[in-house]
Scaffold this motif. Structure first.
Motif, PDB file in Angstrom:
ATOM      1  N   LYS A 196       0.816  -1.208   0.000  1.00  0.00           N
ATOM      2  CA  LYS A 196       0.000   0.000   0.000  1.00  0.00           C
ATOM      3  C   LYS A 196       0.855   1.266   0.000  1.00  0.00           C
ATOM      4  CE  LYS A 196      -3.962   2.048   2.410  1.00  0.00           C
ATOM      5  NZ  LYS A 196      -4.954   1.834   3.493  1.00  0.00           N
ATOM      6  N   SER A 197       1.890   1.280   0.816  1.00  0.00           N
ATOM      7  CA  SER A 197       2.687   2.498   0.959  1.00  0.00           C
ATOM      8  C   SER A 197       3.654   2.721  -0.200  1.00  0.00           C
ATOM      9  CB  SER A 197       3.463   2.474   2.281  1.00  0.00           C
ATOM     10  OG  SER A 197       4.347   1.371   2.326  1.00  0.00           O
ATOM     11  N   SER A 198       4.099   1.643  -0.858  1.00  0.00           N
ATOM     12  CA  SER A 198       5.093   1.792  -1.927  1.00  0.00           C
ATOM     13  C   SER A 198       4.477   2.108  -3.282  1.00  0.00           C
ATOM     14  CB  SER A 198       5.909   0.503  -2.064  1.00  0.00           C
ATOM     15  OG  SER A 198       5.112  -0.545  -2.601  1.00  0.00           O
ATOM     16  N   GLY A 199       3.210   1.737  -3.462  1.00  0.00           N
ATOM     17  CA  GLY A 199       2.604   1.896  -4.779  1.00  0.00           C
ATOM     18  C   GLY A 199       2.846   0.717  -5.697  1.00  0.00           C
ATOM     19  N   ALA A 200       3.325  -0.388  -5.143  1.00  0.00           N
ATOM     20  CA  ALA A 200       3.511  -1.606  -5.933  1.00  0.00           C
ATOM     21  C   ALA A 200       2.153  -2.149  -6.371  1.00  0.00           C
ATOM     22  CB  ALA A 200       4.251  -2.663  -5.119  1.00  0.00           C
ATOM     23  N   ARG A 201       2.175  -3.015  -7.400  1.00  0.00           N
ATOM     24  CA  ARG A 201       0.978  -3.731  -7.829  1.00  0.00           C
ATOM     25  C   ARG A 201       1.187  -5.204  -7.513  1.00  0.00           C
ATOM     26  NH1 ARG A 201       0.054  -4.051 -13.088  1.00  0.00           N
ATOM     27  NH2 ARG A 201      -2.228  -3.929 -13.088  1.00  0.00           N
ATOM     28  N   LEU A 202       0.189  -5.821  -6.908  1.00  0.00           N
ATOM     29  CA  LEU A 202       0.303  -7.208  -6.477  1.00  0.00           C
ATOM     30  C   LEU A 202      -0.787  -8.028  -7.159  1.00  0.00           C
ATOM     31  CD1 LEU A 202       1.909  -8.974  -4.381  1.00  0.00           C
ATOM     32  CD2 LEU A 202      -0.010  -8.615  -2.837  1.00  0.00           C
ATOM     33  N   LEU A 203      -0.368  -9.075  -7.873  1.00  0.00           N
ATOM     34  CA  LEU A 203      -1.321  -9.957  -8.537  1.00  0.00           C
ATOM     35  C   LEU A 203      -1.095 -11.386  -8.074  1.00  0.00           C
ATOM     36  CD1 LEU A 203      -0.874  -8.218 -11.926  1.00  0.00           C
ATOM     37  CD2 LEU A 203      -3.120  -8.634 -10.950  1.00  0.00           C
ATOM     38  N   PRO A 204      -2.149 -12.071  -7.629  1.00  0.00           N
ATOM     39  CA  PRO A 204      -1.987 -13.422  -7.098  1.00  0.00           C
ATOM     40  C   PRO A 204      -1.797 -14.455  -8.210  1.00  0.00           C
ATOM     41  CG  PRO A 204      -4.291 -12.780  -6.992  1.00  0.00           C
ATOM     42  CD  PRO A 204      -3.538 -11.595  -7.500  1.00  0.00           C
ATOM     43  N   ILE A 205      -0.888 -15.408  -7.990  1.00  0.00           N
ATOM     44  CA  ILE A 205      -0.591 -16.452  -8.966  1.00  0.00           C
ATOM     45  C   ILE A 205      -1.169 -17.802  -8.559  1.00  0.00           C
ATOM     46  CG2 ILE A 205       1.297 -17.781 -10.030  1.00  0.00           C
ATOM     47  CD1 ILE A 205       0.888 -14.981 -11.175  1.00  0.00           C
ATOM     48  N   ASP A 206      -1.209 -18.115  -7.281  1.00  0.00           N
ATOM     49  CA  ASP A 206      -1.843 -19.374  -6.865  1.00  0.00           C
ATOM     50  C   ASP A 206      -3.150 -19.518  -7.621  1.00  0.00           C
ATOM     51  OD1 ASP A 206      -0.081 -20.520  -5.156  1.00  0.00           O
ATOM     52  OD2 ASP A 206      -1.049 -19.850  -3.316  1.00  0.00           O
ATOM     53  N   SER A 207      -3.421 -20.710  -8.143  1.00  0.00           N
ATOM     54  CA  SER A 207      -4.605 -20.870  -8.989  1.00  0.00           C
ATOM     55  C   SER A 207      -5.879 -20.473  -8.256  1.00  0.00           C
ATOM     56  CB  SER A 207      -4.699 -22.307  -9.502  1.00  0.00           C
ATOM     57  OG  SER A 207      -4.823 -23.226  -8.437  1.00  0.00           O
ATOM     58  N   GLU A 208      -5.940 -20.749  -6.955  1.00  0.00           N
ATOM     59  CA  GLU A 208      -7.145 -20.447  -6.186  1.00  0.00           C
ATOM     60  C   GLU A 208      -7.351 -18.934  -6.032  1.00  0.00           C
ATOM     61  OE1 GLU A 208      -5.625 -24.453  -5.296  1.00  0.00           O
ATOM     62  OE2 GLU A 208      -4.734 -22.450  -5.300  1.00  0.00           O
ATOM     63  N   HIS A 209      -6.298 -18.233  -5.671  1.00  0.00           N
ATOM     64  CA  HIS A 209      -6.428 -16.786  -5.456  1.00  0.00           C
ATOM     65  C   HIS A 209      -6.582 -16.053  -6.776  1.00  0.00           C
ATOM     66  CE1 HIS A 209      -4.283 -18.577  -2.036  1.00  0.00           C
ATOM     67  NE2 HIS A 209      -5.061 -17.783  -1.335  1.00  0.00           N
ATOM     68  N   ASN A 210      -5.915 -16.543  -7.801  1.00  0.00           N
ATOM     69  CA  ASN A 210      -6.074 -15.973  -9.124  1.00  0.00           C
ATOM     70  C   ASN A 210      -7.521 -16.155  -9.595  1.00  0.00           C
ATOM     71  OD1 ASN A 210      -5.846 -16.180 -12.299  1.00  0.00           O
ATOM     72  ND2 ASN A 210      -4.018 -15.108 -11.596  1.00  0.00           N
ATOM     73  N   ALA A 211      -8.101 -17.332  -9.290  1.00  0.00           N
ATOM     74  CA  ALA A 211      -9.491 -17.594  -9.659  1.00  0.00           C
ATOM     75  C   ALA A 211     -10.440 -16.636  -8.937  1.00  0.00           C
ATOM     76  CB  ALA A 211      -9.850 -19.038  -9.328  1.00  0.00           C
ATOM     77  N   ILE A 212     -10.242 -16.467  -7.633  1.00  0.00           N
ATOM     78  CA  ILE A 212     -11.075 -15.535  -6.864  1.00  0.00           C
ATOM     79  C   ILE A 212     -10.942 -14.128  -7.439  1.00  0.00           C
ATOM     80  CG2 ILE A 212     -11.293 -14.373  -4.626  1.00  0.00           C
ATOM     81  CD1 ILE A 212     -10.614 -17.113  -3.348  1.00  0.00           C
ATOM     82  N   PHE A 213      -9.713 -13.722  -7.718  1.00  0.00           N
ATOM     83  CA  PHE A 213      -9.442 -12.400  -8.290  1.00  0.00           C
ATOM     84  C   PHE A 213     -10.233 -12.215  -9.584  1.00  0.00           C
ATOM     85  CE2 PHE A 213      -6.930  -9.428 -10.830  1.00  0.00           C
ATOM     86  CZ  PHE A 213      -6.674  -8.409  -9.923  1.00  0.00           C
ATOM     87  N   GLN A 214     -10.237 -13.246 -10.442  1.00  0.00           N
ATOM     88  CA  GLN A 214     -10.949 -13.153 -11.710  1.00  0.00           C
ATOM     89  C   GLN A 214     -12.462 -13.050 -11.521  1.00  0.00           C
ATOM     90  OE1 GLN A 214      -9.767 -15.535 -15.107  1.00  0.00           O
ATOM     91  NE2 GLN A 214      -7.946 -16.270 -14.027  1.00  0.00           N
ATOM     92  N   CYS A 215     -12.968 -13.581 -10.412  1.00  0.00           N
ATOM     93  CA  CYS A 215     -14.413 -13.571 -10.144  1.00  0.00           C
ATOM     94  C   CYS A 215     -14.894 -12.310  -9.443  1.00  0.00           C
ATOM     95  CB  CYS A 215     -14.796 -14.795  -9.308  1.00  0.00           C
ATOM     96  SG  CYS A 215     -14.563 -16.373 -10.152  1.00  0.00           S
TER      97      CYS A 215
END
Length: 403
Positions: A140-159
């Motif tokens: 949050k403080s750095s301004g980085a972008r975080l994208l999940p790769i684990d298939s489960e979290h990536n799936a939730i992210f897509q939904c």
């Protein structure tokens, strides 16, 4: 052209990432590859992908790789050690960092990438299990972008709705964000591993070779054992708790042996949105690498006319005690999840080395949680100190059981 750093290039996630890179040379270039000690594998990857840098965790391996690359006429510069890993993860020319180093060893270089405001593709779930609150605050403080790769979290992210996806990426999400978007529950699917139907009486005789033979996924040894004990799903539940700012009570683990549905989001109107696909990590990796676009992969599409029945069940506590240890640790807070992760790394290594029975992995993990002082571990130094304390406690328990 995005410049890519792959932390853990010789592992299964690293290999899948390079498949996507090879398929889209117009989009991605490899700035750096890293590994622990796999010189032969790294040599072949460096000659093929021609990274500017290669980093080995161990100095002896780095020296050997440097000699072999020079003999082959390669211009790749070889570096060694944890600081070099951190420096490469934060390199000014790096656009995207694939964080795929397994275990606690991946925390510091992944944090370095976050602090340098990179786009971080998070496959190292231990970063959130060990240091969730601290890690997400850094995002949050750095301004980085975080994208999940684990298939489960990536799936939730897509939904999720697009607005929530953006909030997750930059950790602008907060407690209550899911409810505001009418989300009532996150559903993590689990294959159940190779011993879903095995009699509990046979668990003491399970061998490492049997435990690493996952029925659906091709993974490294450690994560394969974690899948067999369902500790992997417990770690993923903790990761989901931090990524999506979701209370433990609103995350449900569902056993789905076919591994076709990778996870689901349940909405308050009764709708459930699921992400489906072949059990191939190239799909979530390609999605994250090109986000918000979608790019092609060699993964075949599902043929629904040939799809077998999809089944679901709950996880038995007696069969999967590690899952319930992780759920309880998540309720207790950061210190408990840090200690549990450390204990599990030690106990799984002992099992793979023939020093511990399969059914004793959870016993050791539970005993470590009972013995470790659970003071608040918020700052990085306290987190790392607790990690080391838990490892020592686990080693002593294993030594006692082996004697």
């Amino acid at each position: 052209m995005r410049q890519l750093v792959i932390l853990g290039a010789t592992g299964s996630i690293g290999q899948s990432t390079l498949k996507v890179v090879a398929e889209h040379p117009e989009r991605f270039a490899v700035l750096a590859l890293t590994a622990q000690r796999s010189v032969t594998a790294m040599l072949q990857l460096c000659l093929r992908f021609k990274p500017r840098y290669a980093v080995m965790s161990e100095q002896a391996a780095a020296t050997q790789l440097q000699h072999q690359l020079q003999a082959a006429g390669s211009q790749t510069t070889v570096l060694a050690g944890t600081q070099a890993l951190c420096d490469i993860a934060a390199h000014p020319d790096a656009d995207v960092v694939m964080a795929a180093i397994v275990g606690a060893a991946g925390l510091l270089p992944t944090l370095a990438a976050v602090k340098a405001a990179k786009t971080v593709l998070l496959a190292n779930k231990e970063a959130l299990v060990m240091a969730g609150a601290f890690f997400m605050q850094q995002v949050k403080s750095s301004g980085a972008r975080l994208l999940p790769i684990d298939s489960e979290h990536n799936a939730i992210f897509q939904c999720l709705p697009a607005s929530l996806q953006q909030a997750v990426c930059t950790h602008q999400i907060h407690a209550g964000s899911l409810q505001q978007q009418s989300i009532s529950k996150l559903l993590l699917t689990a294959s159940g591993g190779p011993f879903l139907q095995t009699s509990l009486h046979e668990f003491p005789q399970i061998t490492p070779a049997q435990a690493v033979a996952h029925p659906n996924w091709t993974m490294g040894q450690k994560i394969s054992v974690d899948s067999a004990t369902m500790m992997n799903k417990g770690l993923e539940l903790i990761e989901a708790h931090w990524l999506f700012q979701c209370p433990v009570e609103q995350i449900e683990v569902v056993i789905h042996p076919q591994s076709v549905i990778h996870s689901m989001v349940q909405y308050q109107d009764g709708s459930v949105i699921a992400q489906l696909g072949q059990p191939d990590m190239c799909t979530p990796i390609a999605y994250a690498m090109a986000y918000p676009e979608r790019i092609s992969t060699q993964v075949p599409a599902l043929d629904f006319s040939k799809l077998a029945d999809l089944s679901f069940s709950s996880a038995e506590p007696a069969r999967f005690p590690n899952l319930y240890l992780a759920i309880e640790a998540c309720r207790q807070g950061q210190a408990a999840t840090t200690a549990l992760n450390a204990a599990n790394e030690v106990s799984v290594a002992a099992f793979l080395a023939g020093q511990l029975r399969f059914d004793q992995i959870a016993m050791v993990n539970a005993e470590v949680l009972e013995q470790c002082a659970m003071d608040k571990a918020i700052e990085l130094e306290a987190i790392l100190a607790l990690d080391q304390q838990a490892r020592l406690v686990a080693e002593k328990i294993i030594a006692r059981r082996s004697s």
